[in-house]
Each structure stands twice: as C-alpha cells, then as structure tokens.
Design a protein around this motif. Structure first.
Motif, PDB file in Angstrom:
ATOM      1  N   SER A 361       0.268  -3.627  34.913  1.00 21.43           N
ATOM      2  CA  SER A 361       1.201  -3.368  33.817  1.00 21.43           C
ATOM      3  C   SER A 361       0.942  -4.322  32.668  1.00 21.43           C
ATOM      4  CB  SER A 361       2.645  -3.528  34.323  1.00 21.43           C
ATOM      5  OG  SER A 361       2.892  -2.671  35.412  1.00 21.43           O
ATOM      6  N   MET A 362      -0.309  -4.623  32.444  1.00 21.05           N
ATOM      7  CA  MET A 362      -0.667  -5.573  31.392  1.00 21.05           C
ATOM      8  C   MET A 362      -0.552  -4.938  30.012  1.00 21.05           C
ATOM      9  SD  MET A 362      -3.948  -7.493  33.068  1.00 21.05           S
ATOM     10  CE  MET A 362      -3.866  -8.185  34.719  1.00 21.05           C
ATOM     11  N   LYS A 363      -0.125  -5.730  29.060  1.00 17.29           N
ATOM     12  CA  LYS A 363       0.012  -5.288  27.671  1.00 17.29           C
ATOM     13  C   LYS A 363      -0.559  -6.342  26.753  1.00 17.29           C
ATOM     14  CE  LYS A 363       4.269  -2.657  28.539  1.00 17.29           C
ATOM     15  NZ  LYS A 363       5.703  -2.457  28.157  1.00 17.29           N
ATOM     16  N   GLY A 364      -0.807  -5.943  25.510  1.00 22.76           N
ATOM     17  CA  GLY A 364      -1.265  -6.906  24.525  1.00 22.76           C
ATOM     18  C   GLY A 364      -2.676  -6.639  24.057  1.00 22.76           C
ATOM     19  N   ASP A 365      -3.179  -7.542  23.232  1.00 19.93           N
ATOM     20  CA  ASP A 365      -4.497  -7.395  22.614  1.00 19.93           C
ATOM     21  C   ASP A 365      -5.551  -8.167  23.397  1.00 19.93           C
ATOM     22  OD1 ASP A 365      -3.220  -5.933  20.671  1.00 19.93           O
ATOM     23  OD2 ASP A 365      -3.115  -7.594  19.231  1.00 19.93           O
ATOM     24  N   VAL A 366      -6.748  -7.615  23.386  1.00 19.17           N
ATOM     25  CA  VAL A 366      -7.907  -8.281  23.966  1.00 19.17           C
ATOM     26  C   VAL A 366      -8.940  -8.403  22.845  1.00 19.17           C
ATOM     27  CG1 VAL A 366      -9.737  -8.188  25.689  1.00 19.17           C
ATOM     28  CG2 VAL A 366      -7.449  -7.356  26.262  1.00 19.17           C
ATOM     29  N   THR A 367      -9.411  -9.621  22.597  1.00 21.78           N
ATOM     30  CA  THR A 367     -10.336  -9.858  21.488  1.00 21.78           C
ATOM     31  C   THR A 367     -11.662 -10.429  21.988  1.00 21.78           C
ATOM     32  OG1 THR A 367      -9.595 -12.123  21.101  1.00 21.78           O
ATOM     33  CG2 THR A 367      -8.335 -10.358  20.041  1.00 21.78           C
ATOM     34  N   GLU A 368     -12.555 -10.704  21.050  1.00 25.06           N
ATOM     35  CA  GLU A 368     -13.850 -11.289  21.393  1.00 25.06           C
ATOM     36  C   GLU A 368     -13.699 -12.622  22.121  1.00 25.06           C
ATOM     37  OE1 GLU A 368     -13.010 -10.277  18.306  1.00 25.06           O
ATOM     38  OE2 GLU A 368     -14.737  -9.447  17.207  1.00 25.06           O
ATOM     39  N   VAL A 369     -12.629 -13.350  21.787  1.00 23.33           N
ATOM     40  CA  VAL A 369     -12.418 -14.685  22.353  1.00 23.33           C
ATOM     41  C   VAL A 369     -12.305 -14.634  23.874  1.00 23.33           C
ATOM     42  CG1 VAL A 369     -10.897 -16.708  22.377  1.00 23.33           C
ATOM     43  CG2 VAL A 369     -11.319 -15.462  20.233  1.00 23.33           C
ATOM     44  N   HIS A 370     -11.667 -13.592  24.388  1.00 26.93           N
ATOM     45  CA  HIS A 370     -11.490 -13.471  25.836  1.00 26.93           C
ATOM     46  C   HIS A 370     -12.821 -13.453  26.580  1.00 26.93           C
ATOM     47  CE1 HIS A 370      -7.505 -12.088  24.439  1.00 26.93           C
ATOM     48  NE2 HIS A 370      -7.064 -12.457  25.627  1.00 26.93           N
ATOM     49  N   PHE A 371     -13.856 -12.950  25.934  1.00 25.90           N
ATOM     50  CA  PHE A 371     -15.138 -12.766  26.604  1.00 25.90           C
ATOM     51  C   PHE A 371     -16.170 -13.833  26.235  1.00 25.90           C
ATOM     52  CE2 PHE A 371     -13.291  -8.482  26.022  1.00 25.90           C
ATOM     53  CZ  PHE A 371     -13.175  -8.106  27.353  1.00 25.90           C
TER      54      PHE A 371
END
Length: 835
Positions: A361-371
């Motif tokens: 149930s994850m929500k929110g933004d995923v950006t380049e920083v995560h990777f």
C-alpha cells in the motif's frame, strides 16, 4: 620471486589434473582386490544399464576394477572406497555383493530409476559408509531402520523419492551425521516420534532439510543441534508460532520456513541470528511490524517476508535494513501491507540485485535519488502500489535490469524513454500505468530489446500496431488499450498474444494465413472484444501448438473451419457472441484435449452433436446457449463426467431432462471438482468464469477469482416432463436454472439436499404441489425464484427463503412470508397441496 610463484602454480595445476584423472577412472596404480572386482561384477549383473555407462566393468581375470568408470580405490591398498554412479540411468535390483566392499565409504546412486523398489536392508550393514546419496532415484516405501547402524555416516540424502517413515528413532544412531536431506519424505505418521526422538546425539548436524514432509509441528529435537547451519522446513503444514529456541541456533546461516501455517508476531529475538545469510518465512500468517533488531543481521543476503500480514511504514523498514554499515543484502521480498513512501535510504543497500515490494500500500513519489547507488539492481518487482515515478526524460539509470514490474504505478503520459537504454531487459510489465499516445518505433522490435515478456495492458495507447518480432517463446499482452486498424502480423516466435478489449477491425484472414511457410510457436491467442469481421479462415495448419483460442465478442461470420480439427493440443475454444452459423463442426471431435468449449450467442443450427459426449471426454465447460439448436438433449452428454459448467439455455430444445445427468461427478463430489479445477486449464490460463455469460446470474462478486464453480443452465427452452429425482444427487451444484420451460409435476422432495446451491430458478414452468420442507436447508442461496407455477401451500420457514422478495413467488398459490397472503389453518404442510 615471480618465477618461483609461476613454477609453484604450474606444479599445483599438474597435481590437480592428476587427481581429477584419478577420481574419474579410479586408476591409482594399485590393482583392485579380486574379491571386490567379482563383487562389482555381481552388482552390475542385476542392474539395467540402459545407457551402457558401465561398459568398462568387464574382465573376470586380470581386469583392474580401479580403472572402471565411477570406481575410486584407495591410493595404497587398492580397496574400493567410492562408487560414483549418480546420473547413470541405472535401474534393476541392488545386489548385496556390495557387502564385500569392506572399505566402501562413498555410495552415490542418485538420479537413477529403480522403479519404486525398497531401499535394501543390507545398506545398514555397509558400516564404513560416510556418504550415501539415494536422491531422485525412484525408490519408495518405508525407509529401513537399519540405516541407523551407519554410525560413521556424515552425509545422507534421500530427497525426491516416495518414502514413508513410521518413526525416526533410527536417526539418533547417526551420531556423526552432518548432512541430512529428507525433503519430500512423508513424515506425517512419524509426527509424534519426531518429538520423542533423542536428537541430542545429532549435535554435529549442519544441514537439515525436511521440506515437503507433511510435518504438523516443528521437531523440538532440532533445538539440540547447536552446529546447524542450514534448516529447511518449508512447504509443510506447521500450524504454530515460531518456537523461541529457534533463535538460539547461533550458527544458523540459512532458515527456510515458507509455505506453512506459521502465525504470531515476528519476534525481536530474530536479531540473535547474527550468522544468518538466507531467511525465508514467506507465505505464512506472521503479523506485526518488522522489528528494529533486523539491524543486527549484517550478514543477511537473502530476505523473503512476502505474503504474510506484516505491516509498517516503508521508511522505518528500509532504514532498519540499511542501518548496518556492512549490509550484504542482495535480495529483498516484502509483498505485504507495507505503507507510506519509499525512503531515499533505500539507496544505501548498494548490493541489491533483487527488490520485490509488490502488492503493498505504498504511496508517494519515486525519483532518481532513490536509485543513486543501486547499480547492481537486476530485478525490480514493485507492481500494485500507488507510486509515481518522477524522473527527467534524460535520466540514465545506474542499473541494467533484467526484470521490471511497475503495474499500477503512475508512469504516464509517455512510455519512459530510459527503457530504451536497458540492454538486458527480458521481462517488462507496466500495465495500468496511465501511459497514453502512440508507442515509439524503437519499442516494437521486442527481439532487438531481448524482451520475452511484455505487458502494456490497461493503458490508453492508440494507433496501429506494426509487425511484432520477439525473442523465442515470448508473451505479449497489449489488451485493454485503444489500438485500431487491422491485426498485426506476428513472428513465429510469439507464444502468448493478447490483443483483447481494443478496437482492431477488419478481416482476420491475413493474420492467420500470411507467411504460411512459418510454423507458429503460439500456444495462447486472445482477440476477444474487438471489431473483427469476416469468416474464420481455413489456415490452422501452421498453428498446431495452440492451446487457447478466444475470439469472443466480435463480428465473425460463417462456419467453424474444418482445419480447426488439426489443433490436437487445443484445450479452450471460445467463440461466443459472434454471428457464426451452420452446424457445430464435426472436425472438433478431433480436438480430444478440449476442456472449454464456448459457442454461445451465435446462430448455430441443428441438434446437439452426440459425438461431444463420446470424443470430448475432458470437457469441464460446455456453453451452447443462445443459438438455434433443436431436438432432445442427447444422453451421450452424460459421458462428460468432468463437466462443471453446462449451459444449453435459450435454444429450442425439447424432451425431458436426462436422468443420467447424475453422472456429472464434478457436480456430485466436491473433491473431484477441486481436483479437476486446480490441476487444469484454469490455473494455467486464468479463470474462465468471468467470461461465461451465465455467471452474471450470480452475485456480481461470485465468479471473480473462484475455482470449482459448478452450474447447469437449461432455461429458455421447451423442455417438458418432470424434474428428475436423480438431479438432486448433484449436491455440489451451485447454479441450477430450469426456468422458462414446460416442466410439470412436483419439485423433487430431496432438492433440499442440494446444499451447495447459490442460485436456483424454476420460474415460468407448470410445476405443481408445494415447496418441499427440505428446501429450508438451502442456506447459501442468494437467488431463488419459483414464480409463475401452479405451486400451492405454505412457503417453508427458513432464514433464506423468507429473505427473498415477494416477486420470487408471484403467480403461484403459495402463502406465508414473504407473501402477504396468510396460510389458512387447514392448509396442508409444505410439499402438499391446499384445498
């Protein structure tokens, strides 16, 4: 110094080569003993050596058995010490002549085929054995307790056979044992003895595999195995909490407890397993949050907590997992009820190769920083979350993925351009991600990209689809988009193709008949819910691998082509809601593997073919509804003992309901129904139920995802006579619709015994008498209708019958709730008639 090192390396290399040669042919320079050579020849005599692997085992005079393939002798004595006979395709009997090999300490008979024979008792007298491998050799029966005499045994592997064990007391005699593999052995009868067995004597055991053993409890004796490094108890029926003593096994490196009935909160004591490398407790009922003590597991490389009831916020979980500065984590699987955004701290897990956070149930933004630091990432499963990927168009990911599943993310509106730079991508699933527009040209060459699995379904893609070229055995799903134009040609390498729920139009001739020189690999084809027209062509000769054909809900005309009989592997043929005509093609009787046949809502004429019952004995679903069929229901249909859905509604059928419908075993025996459904087309190709028109009669949620549904629909015909008493033997039938016919007589008194019924409609017939009292037992009904019959008497009192609207009884002379008409005091009991 350098030259000395080179000479040393070369010397060691020569020694290693000589040792390898020695191990392969057993040649030590010392000839074997005569009595041991004779013993091996006697052993060979009773073996079946189909691959002639023992061809070197010859010579009754001066032959040296130490040179024979698979035989290893002692360096100085010439005694046979080892027999390496695994993967030799051997069978036959095992001669006790092996007892003459007094120094035999290694015996490998794995991966052979001994055709279900018992392990001979004399194996327990090979007291010098240190290594015994009988895995995957097709033994069966009781494991002889004499094996407990092998006090020098270090390694015992019995997995992959058909063994049963009454008790495990004999294991306590194997005091030197270090490796024990009993996976697949039936230990259900030994459950109590496992608890009583003194396993303290097995304190040297380092490897224990009891997976797939039908265990009901975790053996308490394992607590005494202080040296244990690998413990596998997966795929059993252990219905308990994880015992506290398990966390005191300080040397444990691999723990596999998946697919059991384990429950309870994940203990903070798990942090005591500081040596753990592999931890798998997936597919259980563990609950609660992941404890912070996971930060102590600095050697952990593989973690699978998926498909439990684990909860918590993603930020806290990944911070805990990444807190160890020397984290070795390479694989994480967390499919649960985890919420919140993915924290940026995930980038600290720089060794990650596999990340599975799907179905959360994850929500929110995923950006380049995560990777940023995830340069080793190869497989990312993050589907079924409410996450949004926000990266710039020029982003160059640090990773090269093999697998990417981002279904239900927000990726739109464009197909991510960085996918073009993923050189090793094999599987891509980005369904329901808000992608729209046309697909760029570079994407269509799946073969160039190396893709063997592509799912773009459920988006807003439009335009025409060019020729699809793929890697071998590819699966392509472009369904539920807005593609237009004619069907694309596909390369012969496509195995599964789904172009359903779009706006493809025009003839299907070119799709099937162009490039007739190619033999297609395709096994499953879904073209339902489009605007396809014209006749089904006679071009099936090169499509002989097809298992599934679905052309439902199009505008196809003409007859079923005769060449469809060439599809001998066909299991599912779905042609519902077209304009097909003529008689049901005789060629279908060649397709003897058919499980599903749906020809409903067409213009077929003639009678129901009798050969259906004779030739299509595997049928589980037969739908012929809404055609122009006439005549009696042939008794030959009663041969379809596996049928679970039989829908003949809305035709012009006459005659009586065949009494032999009681032969339908799947409708009379719940275990039969479960077996056929769970081991058939339905699990391989998804549920068929959502597409069967009669399923709309159920509660809207009924058919979704359910296996084993049974239904019999004969409504809207001219069937006459009485409802046969034999029909009531279908005690596991869930839908029965006999409405809109000419049925007469009474409702069978035993109909209340059909306790599985959820939908029952007998309305608009000429039935008489009352509703049998036994029908008050039908507690699962969500639809019931007997309106417009000649029924009389009171409605039996039950929770279910009184819950239906009065319209279910209108047009009868019934009385009592839910009708307003009260029953007179002189009214007869239910099942009788009123005066």
């Amino acid at each position: 110094m350098r030259s000395t090192s080179v000479i040393l390396v070369r010397f060691l290399s020569i020694i290693a080569t000589l040792l390898a040669i020695s191990l392969c042919n057993g040649n030590t320079g010392v000839p074997c003993k005569d009595n041991e050579r004779r013993a091996l020849l006697m052993f060979k005599q009773e073996l079946h050596d189909s691959s002639n692997r023992l061809s070197s085992w010859v010579g009754h005079g001066e032959g040296d058995c130490c040179t024979w393939l698979g035989v290893v002798c002692g360096n100085l004595t010439g005694h046979v010490r080892e027999l390496h006979l695994g993967n030799y395709y051997l069978g036959g009997k095992l001669n006790p002549s092996l007892l003459n090999l007094s120094s035999l300490n290694y015996l490998d008979l794995s991966n052979n085929d001994f055709d279900g024979i018992l392990i001979p008792n004399f194996f327990g007298s090979l007291t010098s054995l240190r290594h015994l491998d009988l895995s995957q050799a097709n033994f069966q029966g009781i494991i002889p307790h004499q094996l407990g005499n092998l006090s020098s045994l270090r390694y015992l592997d019995l997995h992959g056979n058909y063994f049963e064990v009454n008790n495990l007391q004999w294991i306590s005699g194997l005091s030197m044992l270090q490796h024990l593999d009993l996976s697949g052995v039936n230990l259900s009868k030994a459950s109590d003895s496992i608890q009583e067995t003194n396993m303290a004597s097995n304190s040297l055991l380092e490897y224990l595999d009891m997976s797939d053993c039908r265990l009901r409890r975790i053996p308490g004796g394992i607590a005494n195995m202080a040296s244990l490094r690998v413990l596998n108890l997966s795929r059993n029926s252990i219905n308990s909490t994880i015992p506290k003593w398990l966390y005191s096994l300080s040397h444990l490196e691999s723990l596999f407890l998946s697919d059991n009935g384990l429950y309870g909160e994940i203990s903070t004591s798990i942090g005591n397993l500081t040596a753990i490398v592999n931890l798998d407790v997936s597919h259980n009922q563990l609950w609660g949050e992941i404890p912070n003590s996971f930060e102590n597991l600095c050697k952990l490389m593989f973690l699978d907590l998926s498909w439990n009831l684990v909860s918590g916020r993603a930020s806290e979980i990944f911070q805990s997992l990444s807190r160890c500065t020397s984290s070795q984590l390479e694989s994480i699987s967390l499919s649960n009820s985890i919420s919140g955004p993915i924290p940026k701290s995930i980038q600290n897990l720089s060794l990650l190769k596999i990340l599975d956070i799907s179905n959360n149930s994850m929500k929110g933004d995923v950006t380049e920083v995560h990777f940023t630091n995830l340069s080793r990432l190869q497989e990312l499963f993050a589907n079924e979350n409410s996450l949004t990927l926000k990266t710039c168009r020029e982003w160059l990911p640090p990773f090269q993925l093999h697998v990417l599943f981002l279904d239900s993310w927000n990726l739109g509106p464009e197909l991510p351009s960085w996918l073009q730079r993923q050189k090793y991508l094999e599987q891509l699933s980005i369904s329901n991600t808000g992608i729209s527009g046309t697909i760029p040209i570079w994407f269509w060459n799946f073969s160039y990209l190396g893709l063997s699995f592509v799912d773009l379904s459920g988006n807003q893609l439009y335009g025409q689809v060019p020729r699809i070229v793929t890697a071998p055995s590819a699966v392509i799903d472009l369904s539920s988009n807005k593609f237009t134009g004619s069907l694309p040609l596909v390369s012969a390498t496509v195995a599964v193709l789904d172009l359903s729920n779009s706006s493809f139009s025009g003839s299907i001739f070119h799709f099937f008949c162009d490039r007739m020189d190619e033999s297609k690999q395709m096994t499953s084809l879904y073209l339902r819910n489009n605007h396809l027209t014209g006749e089904i062509p006679e071009c099936w000769m090169n499509w002989k691998n097809l298992i599934v054909i679905n052309l439902d809900n199009n505008h196809l005309t003409g007859n079923i082509p005769s060449t469809i009989g060439d599809l001998i592997f066909l299991q599912s043929l779905q042609l519902r809601n077209n304009h097909l005509s003529g008689e049901v093609s005789l060629s279908l009787q060649k397709c003897r593997n058919l499980i599903v046949v749906d020809l409903g809502e067409n213009d077929f004429v003639g009678s129901i073919p009798t050969w259906i019952g004779k030739s299509l004995s595997q049928l589980m679903v037969l739908v012929l509804r809404s055609n122009k069929l006439h005549g009696d229901i042939p008794r030959e249909l009663c041969r379809l003992v596996k049928v679970q859905i039989l829908d003949l509604a809305n035709n012009d059928l006459v005659g009586a309901v065949p009494t032999c419908f009681s032969n339908f075993k799947a409708m009379t025996n719940v275990s039969e129904r479960s077996y056929t459904m769970s081991n058939s087309f339905f699990r391989l190709h998804g549920t068929y139920l959502d597409n069967v028109i009669l399923m709309r009669k159920f509660n809207p949620a009924f058919g979704v995802g359910r296996f084993g549904v049974t239904a019999l629909d004969l409504s809207l015909n001219n069937i006459s006579g009485e409802i046969p008493e034999e029909l009531t033997s279908l005690v596991n039938l869930q839908l029965l619709d006999l409405s809109n016919n000419l049925l007469t007589g009474r409702i069978p008194s035993k109909m209340g015994g059909m306790e599985g019924l959820e939908y029952l409609d007998m309305s608009k017939n000429q039935l008489s008498g009352g509703i049998p009292l036994s029908m008050s037992n039908l507690t699962f009904l969500n639809h019931f209708n007997v309106a417009y019959n000649n029924l009389t008497g009171p409605i039996p009192k039950s929770t279910q019958l009184q819950s239906f609207d009065a319209s279910s009884f209108i047009g009868t002379k019934l009385c009592g709730p839910p009708l307003r008409e009260n029953c007179s005091t002189d009214a007869e009991k239910p099942g009788g008639s009123r005066t």
